[in-house]
Write an enzyme that holds these catalytic residues in place. Structure first.
Site, PDB file in Angstrom:
ATOM      1  N   ASP A   1       0.862  -1.181   0.000  1.00  0.00           N
ATOM      2  CA  ASP A   1       0.000   0.000   0.000  1.00  0.00           C
ATOM      3  C   ASP A   1       0.899   1.231   0.000  1.00  0.00           C
ATOM      4  O   ASP A   1       1.813   1.338   0.830  1.00  0.00           O
ATOM      5  CB  ASP A   1      -0.889   0.019   1.244  1.00  0.00           C
ATOM      6  CG  ASP A   1      -2.038  -0.975   1.132  1.00  0.00           C
ATOM      7  OD1 ASP A   1      -2.265  -1.503   0.028  1.00  0.00           O
ATOM      8  OD2 ASP A   1      -2.701  -1.231   2.154  1.00  0.00           O
TER       9      ASP A   1
ATOM     10  N   ASP B   1     -14.037  -5.856  -4.606  1.00  0.00           N
ATOM     11  CA  ASP B   1     -13.953  -5.689  -3.148  1.00  0.00           C
ATOM     12  C   ASP B   1     -15.325  -6.010  -2.563  1.00  0.00           C
ATOM     13  O   ASP B   1     -16.284  -5.285  -2.831  1.00  0.00           O
ATOM     14  CB  ASP B   1     -13.577  -4.243  -2.786  1.00  0.00           C
ATOM     15  CG  ASP B   1     -12.172  -3.874  -3.239  1.00  0.00           C
ATOM     16  OD1 ASP B   1     -11.404  -4.788  -3.599  1.00  0.00           O
ATOM     17  OD2 ASP B   1     -11.832  -2.676  -3.235  1.00  0.00           O
TER      18      ASP B   1
END
Lengths: 254, 207
Positions: A12, A131
């Site tokens: 990330d 997601d």
């Protein structure tokens, strides 16, 4: 042999820095994504994934710079996602050195973007994120905004649509499992893998090597993505490959 | 100009190929869209990602480039390397988003991969074997990174052009060659040690 199961560390990135850092080797700067990428290149990762979680659109130039500097020193496949809203966003990432571009929120708001990208760059460059959270047993719903906002869209139907529009790969993340270390949502992964013909990447929840094996064996994934187990040195990429090989799956030699 | 001409026609992996060439110490690499530079180069690399038709349109958009490539490669002698779609463009035909004429150096067609084994997913994405058909100075057995949904199939009487194969639910062409021109379906610029070694061998290759 056939195509190998891929082990994909995921970083990330925010404002050009790795969130939480990478500590599996003694890096002078644990927050530098380029140094982390080099370390994973040396460790034999099959691909690397950068997910940009920078909030502001102004910081896009920073991400492009990170991708350029990474591609100059790490000769491995790189998927970059986060904040991709247009064909031009994707093109800039590809020209900077990304091999695949992942679309997240945009694939929910405007799924046609996936088709536009596939036509321009080929399906093999286009990764669409799925997601999802479980809502009732055997049903999952697409969530956006880091898993906080429900959309009412059925995850498996959405996955099927994205593949039909030309996504070459689906990155399936269980927002229920993300960060738990309890393992992938295997039923979700399997439901999507059974619904499409393109490769599926399992994501969200890895805490042990056995979870990677389950993702492939039970989830039907072609690739397994993980973050913290690699970043903090709990396991190496080589150990991940060994575990998958021991379970009978084709993996790359080290 | 002598040296290596890396053709700039908007291919997405241009920078990555350039990076990899720099990493293996390639000297005098010119990133160019000048047909005369191609004619004068010692070695030529045609990168490529994306769709066959779109890539061919971009290549044809450079005045004189297709002609310069065609003359140089057909004359033989100078090493040429096509990477991924750069390799596919060497074919007569491509069938991605319509039927398109390629550079025509290889008799065959680039068409969607249709694995006999349905468990093999398309696109073919990931590390897989490079198995040389016969000993060749450029191709060592090993593992390289593939990323493609379409593949080249030669005409039945032109199978000699296949220099290496891989397997994805059935055989898939991994490398081709005709004279001093070769093409690889895999991405040497993204295949870590194996890919860099391959590029090193290409730079040293004297066909």
């Amino acid at each position: 042999m056939t195509v190998r199961v891929r082990v994909i560390p995921c970083l990330d990135v925010a404002d050009g820095r790795v969130v939480k850092g990478v500590n599996f080797v003694d890096l002078a700067d644990a927050g530098d994504p380029v140094k982390a990428a080099r370390a994973y290149d040396a460790a034999g990762a099959d691909e690397l994934c950068f997910l940009d979680i920078t909030a502001s659109h102004e910081a896009r130039g920073t991400l492009l710079g990170v991708v350029e500097r990474t591609a100059a020193v790490a000769f491995m496949p790189l998927t970059v996602g986060g904040g991709v809203w247009s064909v031009e966003d994707a093109r800039a990432l590809l020209l900077a050195g990304a091999d695949k571009v992942a679309v997240n929120s945009a694939a929910v708001a405007r799924p046609e973007l996936v088709a536009e990208m596939a036509e321009r760059f080929g399906s093999q460059c286009v990764v669409a994120s799925v997601d999802a959270r479980a809502t009732t047993p055997g049903r999952w719903e697409i969530f956006t905004h880091g898993g906080r906002r429900a959309t009412g869209i059925d995850a498996v139907a959405h996955a099927r649509r994205l593949a039909a529009l030309g996504a070459g790969e689906l990155l399936v993340t269980s927002m229920d499992r993300d960060g738990t270390r309890d393992g992938y949502d295997l039923l979700l992964t399997r439901a999507v893998a059974d619904a499409v013909d393109v490769p599926v990447v399992a994501s969200g929840g890895v805490g042990a090597l056995e979870h990677l094996v389950e993702g492939v064996r039970d989830g039907g994934a072609a690739a397994v993505l993980a973050a913290s187990i690699f970043h903090f040195g709990r396991h190496t990429v080589a150990e991940a490959h060994d575990a998958l090989r021991a379970a009978g799956f084709p993996v790359r030699r080290h | 100009m002598s040296g290596l001409a890396l053709i700039d026609y908007g291919a997405g992996n241009l920078r990555s190929v350039h990076n990899a060439l720099a990493a293996v110490g390639a000297e005098s690499v010119a990133v160019t869209d000048d047909p005369d530079a191609v004619r004068a180069a010692d070695r030529i690399i045609l990168p490529g990602v994306g769709a066959f038709g779109a890539a061919m349109v971009q290549l044809r958009a450079i005045p004189g480039m297709v002609e310069a490539l065609d003359e140089t490669v057909r004359a033989g002698g100078r090493p040429f390397l096509g990477v991924c779609v750069g390799m596919q463009l060497m074919a007569e035909w491509g069938e991605e988003h319509g039927t398109h004429r390629g550079l025509g150096w290889l008799r065959g067609t680039v068409a969607p991969i249709r694995p006999a084994d349905r468990r093999a997913r398309v696109p073919h994405m990931g590390w897989n074997d490079v198995a040389p058909a016969a000993p060749h100075p450029l191709f060592e057995p090993g593992e390289a990174y593939f990323l493609h949904g379409y593949a080249f199939t030669p005409e039945p009487d032109a199978e000699g052009c296949v220099l290496a194969a891989t397997d994805h639910g059935g055989p898939v062409v991994a490398a081709v060659g005709v004279g001093s021109a070769v093409g690889v379906q895999f991405h040497p610029e993204k295949s870590q040690g194996y890919g860099l070694s391959f590029l090193r061998r290409f730079l040293d290759w004297r066909p």
